[in-house]
Design an enzyme around this catalytic site. Structure first.
Site, PDB file in Angstrom:
ATOM      1  N   GLU A  51       9.610  -3.880  10.392  1.00 33.30           N
ATOM      2  CA  GLU A  51      10.091  -2.711   9.800  1.00 33.30           C
ATOM      3  C   GLU A  51      10.602  -1.620  10.781  1.00 33.30           C
ATOM      4  OE1 GLU A  51       7.314  -0.819   7.143  1.00 33.30           O
ATOM      5  OE2 GLU A  51       8.414   0.922   7.037  1.00 33.30           O
TER       6      GLU A  51
ATOM      7  N   GLU B 237      -1.154  -5.259   8.884  1.00 33.74           N
ATOM      8  CA  GLU B 237      -0.411  -4.506  10.045  1.00 33.74           C
ATOM      9  C   GLU B 237      -0.928  -4.758  11.469  1.00 33.74           C
ATOM     10  OE1 GLU B 237       0.384  -0.318   9.030  1.00 33.74           O
ATOM     11  OE2 GLU B 237       1.054  -0.945   7.114  1.00 33.74           O
TER      12      GLU B 237
ATOM     13  N   ASP C  79      -0.822  -6.079  -0.009  1.00 35.54           N
ATOM     14  CA  ASP C  79      -1.373  -5.487   1.240  1.00 35.54           C
ATOM     15  C   ASP C  79      -2.929  -5.408   1.328  1.00 35.54           C
ATOM     16  OD1 ASP C  79       0.665  -4.867   2.828  1.00 35.54           O
ATOM     17  OD2 ASP C  79       1.293  -2.979   1.982  1.00 35.54           O
TER      18      ASP C  79
ATOM     19  N   LYS D 267      -1.108  -9.427   3.385  1.00 37.59           N
ATOM     20  CA  LYS D 267      -0.383  -8.938   4.609  1.00 37.59           C
ATOM     21  C   LYS D 267      -1.272  -7.658   5.215  1.00 37.59           C
ATOM     22  CE  LYS D 267       3.456  -5.929   3.932  1.00 37.59           C
ATOM     23  NZ  LYS D 267       3.031  -4.590   4.471  1.00 37.59           N
TER      24      LYS D 267
ATOM     25  N   ASP E 145       0.903  -1.341  -0.083  1.00 37.70           N
ATOM     26  CA  ASP E 145      -0.175  -0.111   0.070  1.00 37.70           C
ATOM     27  C   ASP E 145       1.009   1.203  -0.027  1.00 37.70           C
ATOM     28  OD1 ASP E 145       0.948   0.020   2.506  1.00 37.70           O
ATOM     29  OD2 ASP E 145      -1.039  -0.013   3.694  1.00 37.70           O
ATOM     30  N   SER E 146       2.070   0.824   0.016  1.00 36.27           N
ATOM     31  CA  SER E 146       3.007   2.422  -0.445  1.00 36.27           C
ATOM     32  C   SER E 146       2.646   2.793  -1.598  1.00 36.27           C
ATOM     33  CB  SER E 146       4.776   1.690  -0.346  1.00 36.27           C
ATOM     34  OG  SER E 146       4.793   0.511  -1.127  1.00 36.27           O
TER      35      SER E 146
HETATM   36  O1  KIV Z   1       3.581  -1.108   1.569  1.00 37.71           O
HETATM   37  C1  KIV Z   1       4.776  -1.340   1.672  1.00 37.71           C
HETATM   38  O2  KIV Z   1       5.763  -1.273   0.663  1.00 37.71           O
HETATM   39  C2  KIV Z   1       5.279  -2.026   2.547  1.00 37.71           C
HETATM   40  C3  KIV Z   1       6.548  -2.457   2.710  1.00 37.71           C
HETATM   41  C4  KIV Z   1       7.178  -1.136   3.420  1.00 37.71           C
HETATM   42  C5  KIV Z   1       7.141  -3.612   3.622  1.00 37.71           C
HETATM   43  O3  KIV Z   1       4.484  -2.686   3.476  1.00 37.71           O
END
Ligand code: KIV
Length: 270
Positions: A179, A112, A81, A110, A42-43
């Site tokens: 992280e 958090e 994510d 994934k 989600d970056s």
């Molecule tokens: O969203 C992302 O790119 C991430 C990485 C920083 C691990 O979760």
């Protein structure tokens, strides 16, 4: 690569190279360069949309980019994510959203958070959806954490992350991203839990590493609202394009550097 092949690599001592990926062209290039895992992170809210953080990313964004990545990489493990708001309310809603990501081409999702998210992790895993946990600095909680700060520096903070890692491992997660935590803490977690760890700003002793691809290429200069000249990359970032001739070379050099443990060096760790 199947999850069983990934575990085999980890057991044989091979480090895992993971990169964020958001489209088919990069997915194909990364697969050819030997990247083990593509993370549709989600970056993308920051590096594709130019936002200050990841908070406005939606399920529609995530499924759109997951489909693109899956179209470009047919033989690489894809993790997607779960964006803010898609997994916190209840396990059934989380399952529906995870199912949508899997149907879009992800092999694992994934999300958090630790202990309090273990029930959701277990619910998904019991229904056949592999889960990756994300601990330490968790970008979706940036407002609560008061900015982009290293986590687990105090004894209490470190103990909470260790406890979260154990709780998520017991819930059946397949991987844990760590992280921005001290390298010694990530080493301790990696040596004591039964699940492979993937570090970003967590030292060389994790089972593998992940970077945002725009960071690896040295092309991310902060949100659209900020002056690029004033942007400073986080300590854990290395620009692999600087010493290579092409994007392909930069990605291959990243993979080699993770595998031969020259990245991250002490200067990239806390
Ligand atoms: O969203 C992302 O790119 C991430 C990485 C920083 C691990 O979760």
């Amino acid at each position: 690569m199947l999850l069983s092949q990934l575990n085999h690599k980890v057991q044989s001592g091979e480090k895992i190279a993971m990169l964020t990926c958001y489209d088919a062209t990069f997915a194909k290039l990364m697969e050819a360069a030997g990247v083990d895992i593509l993370l549709v992170g989600d970056s993308l809210g920051m590096v594709l949309h130019g936002a200050e953080n990841t908070l406005n990313v939606s399920m529609h964004h995530m499924t759109y980019h997951t489909k693109s990545v899956a179209a470009g990489a047919l033989n690489t493990l894809i993790i997607a994510d779960m964006p803010l708001g898609s997994y916190e309310h209840d396990a059934e809603a989380a399952y529906k959203n995870a199912e949508w990501l899997i149907k879009s081409g992800a092999h694992m999702v994934k999300f958090e958070g630790g202990g309090e998210k273990a029930n959701t992790a277990r619910y998904l895993v019991e229904r056949g959806i592999p889960v990756c946990a994300h601990l330490g600095f968790t970008p979706q909680s940036v407002n609560q954490l008061g900015g982009y700060k290293i986590q687990g520096k105090t004894a209490e903070g470190a103990a909470k992350i260790v406890q979260d890692a154990n709780t998520m491992a017991d819930a059946g997660v397949s991987l844990i991203v760590l992280e921005m935590v001290p390298a010694s803490l990530a080493k301790n977690i990696t040596e004591t839990i039964k699940v492979p760890t993937i570090g970003i700003g967590a030292g060389v002793d994790c089972s593998g590493q992940v970077l945002v691809v725009q960071d690896l290429l040295g092309i991310y200069t902060g949100p659209a609202s900020k002056n690029a000249a004033e942007f400073k990359s986080p300590r854990f970032v290395r620009n692999f394009l600087k010493d290579t001739n092409s994007i392909q070379d930069a990605v291959s050099t990243y993979v080699k550097s993770v595998k031969n443990k020259t990245f991250p060096a002490a200067e990239h760790s806390y």
